[in-house]
Design a protein around this motif. Structure first.
Motif, PDB file in Angstrom:
ATOM      1  N   MET A 161      -6.343   3.360   4.437  1.00  0.00           N
ATOM      2  CA  MET A 161      -5.736   3.177   3.125  1.00  0.00           C
ATOM      3  C   MET A 161      -5.079   4.502   2.709  1.00  0.00           C
ATOM      4  SD  MET A 161      -7.549   1.764  -0.379  1.00  0.00           S
ATOM      5  CE  MET A 161      -7.424   0.052   0.074  1.00  0.00           C
ATOM      6  N   SER A 162      -3.848   4.417   2.249  1.00  0.00           N
ATOM      7  CA  SER A 162      -3.118   5.633   1.880  1.00  0.00           C
ATOM      8  C   SER A 162      -3.599   6.155   0.524  1.00  0.00           C
ATOM      9  CB  SER A 162      -1.618   5.336   1.808  1.00  0.00           C
ATOM     10  OG  SER A 162      -1.317   4.547   0.667  1.00  0.00           O
ATOM     11  N   ARG A 182      -1.726   6.756  -1.930  1.00  0.00           N
ATOM     12  CA  ARG A 182      -1.004   5.988  -2.952  1.00  0.00           C
ATOM     13  C   ARG A 182      -1.736   4.682  -3.254  1.00  0.00           C
ATOM     14  NH1 ARG A 182       5.320   5.794  -2.859  1.00  0.00           N
ATOM     15  NH2 ARG A 182       4.876   7.831  -3.724  1.00  0.00           N
ATOM     16  N   GLU A 183      -2.220   4.001  -2.223  1.00  0.00           N
ATOM     17  CA  GLU A 183      -2.966   2.760  -2.430  1.00  0.00           C
ATOM     18  C   GLU A 183      -4.274   3.032  -3.175  1.00  0.00           C
ATOM     19  OE1 GLU A 183      -1.650   0.099   1.427  1.00  0.00           O
ATOM     20  OE2 GLU A 183      -2.991   1.801   1.751  1.00  0.00           O
ATOM     21  N   GLU A 238      -3.463   3.612  -6.804  1.00  0.00           N
ATOM     22  CA  GLU A 238      -3.181   2.352  -7.491  1.00  0.00           C
ATOM     23  C   GLU A 238      -4.477   1.637  -7.875  1.00  0.00           C
ATOM     24  OE1 GLU A 238      -0.422  -0.490  -5.906  1.00  0.00           O
ATOM     25  OE2 GLU A 238       1.130   1.037  -5.653  1.00  0.00           O
ATOM     26  N   LEU A 239      -5.451   1.640  -6.976  1.00  0.00           N
ATOM     27  CA  LEU A 239      -6.739   1.015  -7.295  1.00  0.00           C
ATOM     28  C   LEU A 239      -7.423   1.747  -8.452  1.00  0.00           C
ATOM     29  CD1 LEU A 239      -8.259   0.123  -3.793  1.00  0.00           C
ATOM     30  CD2 LEU A 239      -7.329  -1.446  -5.520  1.00  0.00           C
ATOM     31  N   GLU A 294      -7.785  -9.168  -4.583  1.00  0.00           N
ATOM     32  CA  GLU A 294      -6.663  -8.226  -4.575  1.00  0.00           C
ATOM     33  C   GLU A 294      -7.130  -6.767  -4.498  1.00  0.00           C
ATOM     34  OE1 GLU A 294      -3.672  -6.711  -8.010  1.00  0.00           O
ATOM     35  OE2 GLU A 294      -3.722  -8.866  -7.694  1.00  0.00           O
ATOM     36  N   ASN A 295      -8.335  -6.493  -4.988  1.00  0.00           N
ATOM     37  CA  ASN A 295      -8.826  -5.117  -5.074  1.00  0.00           C
ATOM     38  C   ASN A 295      -9.886  -4.779  -4.031  1.00  0.00           C
ATOM     39  OD1 ASN A 295      -7.214  -4.802  -7.397  1.00  0.00           O
ATOM     40  ND2 ASN A 295      -8.826  -5.691  -8.645  1.00  0.00           N
ATOM     41  N   ALA A 297     -11.752  -3.447  -0.937  1.00  0.00           N
ATOM     42  CA  ALA A 297     -11.503  -2.297  -0.080  1.00  0.00           C
ATOM     43  C   ALA A 297     -12.767  -2.028   0.730  1.00  0.00           C
ATOM     44  CB  ALA A 297     -11.149  -1.072  -0.920  1.00  0.00           C
ATOM     45  N   TYR A 321     -13.612   3.450   0.894  1.00  0.00           N
ATOM     46  CA  TYR A 321     -12.533   3.578  -0.083  1.00  0.00           C
ATOM     47  C   TYR A 321     -12.990   3.168  -1.475  1.00  0.00           C
ATOM     48  CZ  TYR A 321      -9.738   4.180   4.091  1.00  0.00           C
ATOM     49  OH  TYR A 321      -9.248   4.644   5.284  1.00  0.00           O
ATOM     50  N   GLU A 369       3.527  11.002  -8.213  1.00  0.00           N
ATOM     51  CA  GLU A 369       2.781   9.755  -8.054  1.00  0.00           C
ATOM     52  C   GLU A 369       2.659   9.014  -9.389  1.00  0.00           C
ATOM     53  OE1 GLU A 369       1.748   8.166  -5.293  1.00  0.00           O
ATOM     54  OE2 GLU A 369       2.698   9.729  -4.100  1.00  0.00           O
ATOM     55  N   LYS A 383       6.397   1.141 -11.001  1.00  0.00           N
ATOM     56  CA  LYS A 383       5.823  -0.112 -10.508  1.00  0.00           C
ATOM     57  C   LYS A 383       5.171  -0.941 -11.618  1.00  0.00           C
ATOM     58  CE  LYS A 383       2.935  -2.001  -6.861  1.00  0.00           C
ATOM     59  NZ  LYS A 383       2.273  -1.735  -5.595  1.00  0.00           N
TER      60      LYS A 383
END
Length: 133
Positions: free
Chosen positions: A1-2, A4-5, A8-9, A37-38, A40, A44, A107, A114
């Protein structure tokens, strides 16, 4: 997982602060990661929870800094999406030594593009620019 991801979480989880009492946040973490959707991997989700908790611990300090720097805007007047993005970015700028200030700002602007309104990226960038000097 990046990164950025992950960010977002953290943003999505932190957004729940606006709609729940502090006493309910632990349960909100559980609900958050139950959402497909969330979901991980544990590694993470632990990172997300850890950063979320550190931000929540400093919310009063972060909001005070925002109220001081954002002339003409109090945290009470800011849109909830913008406020959440700013809280995350200010935490990264002031308390997360792993993240360079420029990266935190960039970021935050990307999150604003977004999730925010058309004016959000410029607003976020303008407020955060006051934290660089």
């Amino acid at each position: 997982m990046s990164r950025r991801e992950l960010r977002e979480l953290i943003f999505k989880l932190l957004f729940r602060v606006e709609f729940n009492q502090k006493e309910e946040l632990a349960q909100q973490e559980v609900f958050f990661f139950e959402d497909e959707e969330n979901q991980a991997e544990e590694e993470y989700s632990d990172q997300v929870k850890g950063k979320f908790r550190r931000i929540v611990e400093r919310l009063d300090e972060i909001d005070a800094m925002l109220n001081e720097k954002a002339k003409g805007w109090s945290t009470n007047r800011m849109g909830k999406v913008d406020l959440t993005i700013l809280r995350l970015a200010v935490f990264e700028i002031k308390y997360d030594e792993e993240i360079p200030t420029g990266v935190a700002i960039n970021e935050a602007v990307e999150l604003a593009k977004k999730f925010g309104q058309d004016s959000s990226p410029a607003f976020i960038n303008g407020v955060l620019a006051k934290f660089t000097g």
